[in-house]
Design an enzyme around this catalytic site. Structure first.
Site, PDB file in Angstrom:
ATOM      1  N   HIS A  58     -36.240 -50.415  42.025  1.00  0.00           N
ATOM      2  CA  HIS A  58     -36.294 -51.464  40.995  1.00  0.00           C
ATOM      3  C   HIS A  58     -36.849 -52.769  41.565  1.00  0.00           C
ATOM      4  O   HIS A  58     -37.490 -53.545  40.858  1.00  0.00           O
ATOM      5  CB  HIS A  58     -34.905 -51.701  40.390  1.00  0.00           C
ATOM      6  CG  HIS A  58     -34.483 -50.628  39.430  1.00  0.00           C
ATOM      7  ND1 HIS A  58     -33.208 -50.524  38.941  1.00  0.00           N
ATOM      8  CD2 HIS A  58     -35.171 -49.607  38.866  1.00  0.00           C
ATOM      9  CE1 HIS A  58     -33.122 -49.490  38.124  1.00  0.00           C
ATOM     10  NE2 HIS A  58     -34.306 -48.903  38.078  1.00  0.00           N
ATOM     11  N   ARG A  77     -25.060 -50.002  13.704  1.00  0.00           N
ATOM     12  CA  ARG A  77     -24.020 -49.692  14.710  1.00  0.00           C
ATOM     13  C   ARG A  77     -24.054 -48.227  15.168  1.00  0.00           C
ATOM     14  O   ARG A  77     -23.067 -47.707  15.687  1.00  0.00           O
ATOM     15  CB  ARG A  77     -22.625 -50.030  14.201  1.00  0.00           C
ATOM     16  CG  ARG A  77     -22.454 -51.490  13.837  1.00  0.00           C
ATOM     17  CD  ARG A  77     -21.006 -51.889  13.726  1.00  0.00           C
ATOM     18  NE  ARG A  77     -20.904 -53.261  13.285  1.00  0.00           N
ATOM     19  CZ  ARG A  77     -20.812 -53.623  12.000  1.00  0.00           C
ATOM     20  NH1 ARG A  77     -20.786 -52.710  11.062  1.00  0.00           N
ATOM     21  NH2 ARG A  77     -20.752 -54.894  11.674  1.00  0.00           N
ATOM     22  N   LYS A 130     -28.265 -42.663  28.471  1.00  0.00           N
ATOM     23  CA  LYS A 130     -28.559 -44.057  28.839  1.00  0.00           C
ATOM     24  C   LYS A 130     -29.767 -44.494  28.036  1.00  0.00           C
ATOM     25  O   LYS A 130     -30.831 -43.855  28.102  1.00  0.00           O
ATOM     26  CB  LYS A 130     -28.869 -44.170  30.326  1.00  0.00           C
ATOM     27  CG  LYS A 130     -27.643 -44.261  31.190  1.00  0.00           C
ATOM     28  CD  LYS A 130     -28.045 -44.671  32.596  1.00  0.00           C
ATOM     29  CE  LYS A 130     -26.855 -44.682  33.518  1.00  0.00           C
ATOM     30  NZ  LYS A 130     -27.244 -44.945  34.916  1.00  0.00           N
ATOM     31  N   LYS A 144     -27.737 -32.744  35.930  1.00  0.00           N
ATOM     32  CA  LYS A 144     -27.479 -33.984  35.176  1.00  0.00           C
ATOM     33  C   LYS A 144     -26.349 -33.763  34.172  1.00  0.00           C
ATOM     34  O   LYS A 144     -25.460 -34.606  34.019  1.00  0.00           O
ATOM     35  CB  LYS A 144     -28.749 -34.452  34.474  1.00  0.00           C
ATOM     36  CG  LYS A 144     -28.518 -35.738  33.697  1.00  0.00           C
ATOM     37  CD  LYS A 144     -29.441 -36.851  34.041  1.00  0.00           C
ATOM     38  CE  LYS A 144     -28.965 -38.170  33.450  1.00  0.00           C
ATOM     39  NZ  LYS A 144     -30.012 -39.133  33.298  1.00  0.00           N
ATOM     40  N   ARG A 164     -21.697 -40.666  38.528  1.00  0.00           N
ATOM     41  CA  ARG A 164     -23.018 -40.820  37.908  1.00  0.00           C
ATOM     42  C   ARG A 164     -23.907 -41.803  38.666  1.00  0.00           C
ATOM     43  O   ARG A 164     -25.132 -41.692  38.645  1.00  0.00           O
ATOM     44  CB  ARG A 164     -22.862 -41.254  36.438  1.00  0.00           C
ATOM     45  CG  ARG A 164     -24.199 -41.296  35.723  1.00  0.00           C
ATOM     46  CD  ARG A 164     -24.109 -41.286  34.228  1.00  0.00           C
ATOM     47  NE  ARG A 164     -25.443 -41.268  33.660  1.00  0.00           N
ATOM     48  CZ  ARG A 164     -25.703 -41.131  32.387  1.00  0.00           C
ATOM     49  NH1 ARG A 164     -24.721 -40.990  31.522  1.00  0.00           N
ATOM     50  NH2 ARG A 164     -26.954 -41.117  31.961  1.00  0.00           N
ATOM     51  N   HIS A 196     -42.360 -45.819  37.562  1.00  0.00           N
ATOM     52  CA  HIS A 196     -40.943 -45.769  37.940  1.00  0.00           C
ATOM     53  C   HIS A 196     -40.710 -44.726  39.044  1.00  0.00           C
ATOM     54  O   HIS A 196     -40.083 -45.019  40.063  1.00  0.00           O
ATOM     55  CB  HIS A 196     -40.118 -45.450  36.686  1.00  0.00           C
ATOM     56  CG  HIS A 196     -38.664 -45.254  36.937  1.00  0.00           C
ATOM     57  ND1 HIS A 196     -37.813 -46.292  37.229  1.00  0.00           N
ATOM     58  CD2 HIS A 196     -37.900 -44.127  36.969  1.00  0.00           C
ATOM     59  CE1 HIS A 196     -36.589 -45.819  37.414  1.00  0.00           C
ATOM     60  NE2 HIS A 196     -36.616 -44.504  37.253  1.00  0.00           N
ATOM     61  N   HIS A 224     -33.042 -45.891  43.447  1.00  0.00           N
ATOM     62  CA  HIS A 224     -33.411 -46.752  42.329  1.00  0.00           C
ATOM     63  C   HIS A 224     -33.209 -48.242  42.625  1.00  0.00           C
ATOM     64  O   HIS A 224     -33.971 -49.065  42.138  1.00  0.00           O
ATOM     65  CB  HIS A 224     -32.620 -46.366  41.071  1.00  0.00           C
ATOM     66  CG  HIS A 224     -33.109 -45.089  40.436  1.00  0.00           C
ATOM     67  ND1 HIS A 224     -33.187 -43.894  41.119  1.00  0.00           N
ATOM     68  CD2 HIS A 224     -33.546 -44.822  39.181  1.00  0.00           C
ATOM     69  CE1 HIS A 224     -33.652 -42.950  40.309  1.00  0.00           C
ATOM     70  NE2 HIS A 224     -33.879 -43.492  39.130  1.00  0.00           N
ATOM     71  N   ASN A 259     -28.637 -42.729  40.767  1.00  0.00           N
ATOM     72  CA  ASN A 259     -29.496 -43.894  41.016  1.00  0.00           C
ATOM     73  C   ASN A 259     -30.003 -43.931  42.449  1.00  0.00           C
ATOM     74  O   ASN A 259     -30.501 -44.964  42.903  1.00  0.00           O
ATOM     75  CB  ASN A 259     -28.722 -45.186  40.717  1.00  0.00           C
ATOM     76  CG  ASN A 259     -28.421 -45.307  39.252  1.00  0.00           C
ATOM     77  OD1 ASN A 259     -29.288 -45.099  38.419  1.00  0.00           O
ATOM     78  ND2 ASN A 259     -27.174 -45.612  38.919  1.00  0.00           N
ATOM     79  N   GLU A 291     -20.676 -43.887  33.948  1.00  0.00           N
ATOM     80  CA  GLU A 291     -20.974 -44.325  35.313  1.00  0.00           C
ATOM     81  C   GLU A 291     -19.840 -45.126  35.946  1.00  0.00           C
ATOM     82  O   GLU A 291     -20.035 -46.216  36.484  1.00  0.00           O
ATOM     83  CB  GLU A 291     -22.287 -45.117  35.351  1.00  0.00           C
ATOM     84  CG  GLU A 291     -22.884 -45.152  36.744  1.00  0.00           C
ATOM     85  CD  GLU A 291     -24.300 -45.692  36.797  1.00  0.00           C
ATOM     86  OE1 GLU A 291     -25.172 -45.150  36.080  1.00  0.00           O
ATOM     87  OE2 GLU A 291     -24.528 -46.633  37.546  1.00  0.00           O
TER      88      GLU A 291
END
Ligand code: NAD
Ligand code: GLY
Length: 355
Positions: free
Chosen positions: A249, A118, A140, A224, A238, A262, A245, A242, A234
């Protein structure tokens, strides 16, 4: 050397931006407990593992997990390899994992750290430009699902990030370019002055001039850190990180993980986001051309592979920014000023995707 701080509601940690650092000495103060597990891959480990491992072994029990290199291994099966190594080492809750590699290793090590028992401590030593300016900072972590990128993951902040500019000297040029896409991203979404600075310094950056590359990494990490401090999970700002992105993606998922880098997919995605911003009347054609020219100077692609518009549009719905079935995109109101919006014209989006 520069040190910046990332402050989240629960936790603060430093980012060191440096050259020629003794990594063992730098990371030791951030290791909790006596056990260390260094996670790397079979490209980076031969270059950088040995001195770090030897140094830390003077004071700690050090184990390693060396994963195969590639985005296609950023999956559950390879997270299990990290869990297996931790179980075999009888790792306890105060084990510290060290991610030694690019964004793939960083995301996977972070996710293993977030989920093992955990949650255990971890440290990032990012060795690609992309990982130094983006993925190693902000917590992230995660892996890909066969049907969507980074679909499984957790927010889990590291204890420390060590960016050594020297690692970039062994980085393949294509990877340097991919990282530069994320550098350019910060300029486009929030810092028009940085955009001009990048235009003035792109040639020096691409030859890894020590002063300018350190400054670029520091400026990106500061942006950042500021965004993450304001919006760790986010819920708002935030999402701007992206930019490009959602479009990118689509390319990565459609073309198969690992075939387009990427950052390359993000570069094309940023051009598509500019084109949509332009047809929405928010930025000018001259702005879009300025972005394309800068990306080209960083040897980045600016045109998508052939994907029909409706397939691309469907793939976009896997994006994590989709809310209650509504696609939200990051678009530009001006160079240096991004917004998250669902206020775009669907036909214009399909036209951009079809181009
Ligand atoms: P990567 O980790 O695959 O590294 C790129 C290549 O460079 C690999 O072959 C790697 O082995 C090699 N390499 C790494 N360091 C090297 C060095 N110093 N010298 C020589 N070779 C080296 O890719 P990346 O571009 O670093 O990261 C991409 C990943 O990061 C993607 O999975 C993406 O989803 C993720 N990402 C995450 C975040 C986040 O916030 N967590 C942000 C952006 C990207
Ligand atoms: N790379 C996007 C983010 O960290 O939020």
């Amino acid at each position: 050397m520069q040190t910046l701080t990332v402050q989240t509601p629960s936790h603060a940690y430093p980012i060191h931006i440096t050259s020629r650092e003794n990594w063992g000495e730098a990371v030791r103060p951030f290791i909790k407990g006596k056990q260390v597990m260094i996670v790397s891959n079979d490209t980076v480990a031969p270059l950088y593992l040995e001195p770090l491992q030897t140094n830390l072994a003077q004071t700690h029990t050090v184990q390693t997990v060396i994963l195969p290199d590639g985005e296609q291994y950023k999956n559950q099966a390879h997270i299990d390899r990290i869990y297996d190594a931790l179980m075999d080492a009888h790792a306890s809750r105060d084990v510290t994992l060290i991610a030694l590699g690019g964004g793939v290793i960083g995301d996977m090590t972070g996710f293993a750290s977030a989920s093992f028992m955990r949650g255990v401590n971890f440290i990032q030593i990012p060795t690609t430009l992309l990982a130094q300016v983006d993925s190693s900072v902000g917590g992230k972590t995660g892996i890909n699902h066969p049907k969507g990128k980074n679909m499984i993951g957790a927010f889990w902040q590291p204890q420390f990030v060590l960016c050594d500019m020297n690692t970039l000297k062994t980085l393949p040029r294509r990877e340097l370019s991919a990282g530069m896409a994320e550098v350019i991203k910060y300029a486009l979404i929030m810092d028009a002055g940085f955009l001009t600075w990048l235009e003035d310094n792109m040639d020096a950056l691409m030859t890894l001039d020590e002063t300018v590359i350190g400054e670029a990494v520091a400026r990106c990490c500061q942006h950042k850190a500021d965004v993450v401090a304001e919006d760790e999970r986010e819920a708002g700002k935030r999402a701007l990180l992206n930019f490009g992105h959602t479009f990118g993606h689509v390319i990565e998922t459609h073309e198969g993980y690992g075939n387009w880098l990427h950052g390359e997919a993000v570069a094309v995605g940023m051009v598509q986001a500019c084109q949509l911003s332009q047809v929405m009347g928010w930025i000018t054609d001259a702005d879009t051309q300025r972005v394309i020219r800068l990306l080209e100077r960083a040897d980045l692609p600016t045109k998508p592979p052939a994907i029909d518009a409706s397939t691309a549009r469907n793939l976009m719905m896997h994006d994590k920014k989709v809310k209650s079935g509504t696609l939200r995109l990051i678009l530009l109101k001006a160079l240096g000023e991004a917004v998250v919006t669902s206020d775009f014209d669907e036909t214009k989006l399909l036209a951009v995707l079809g181009d």
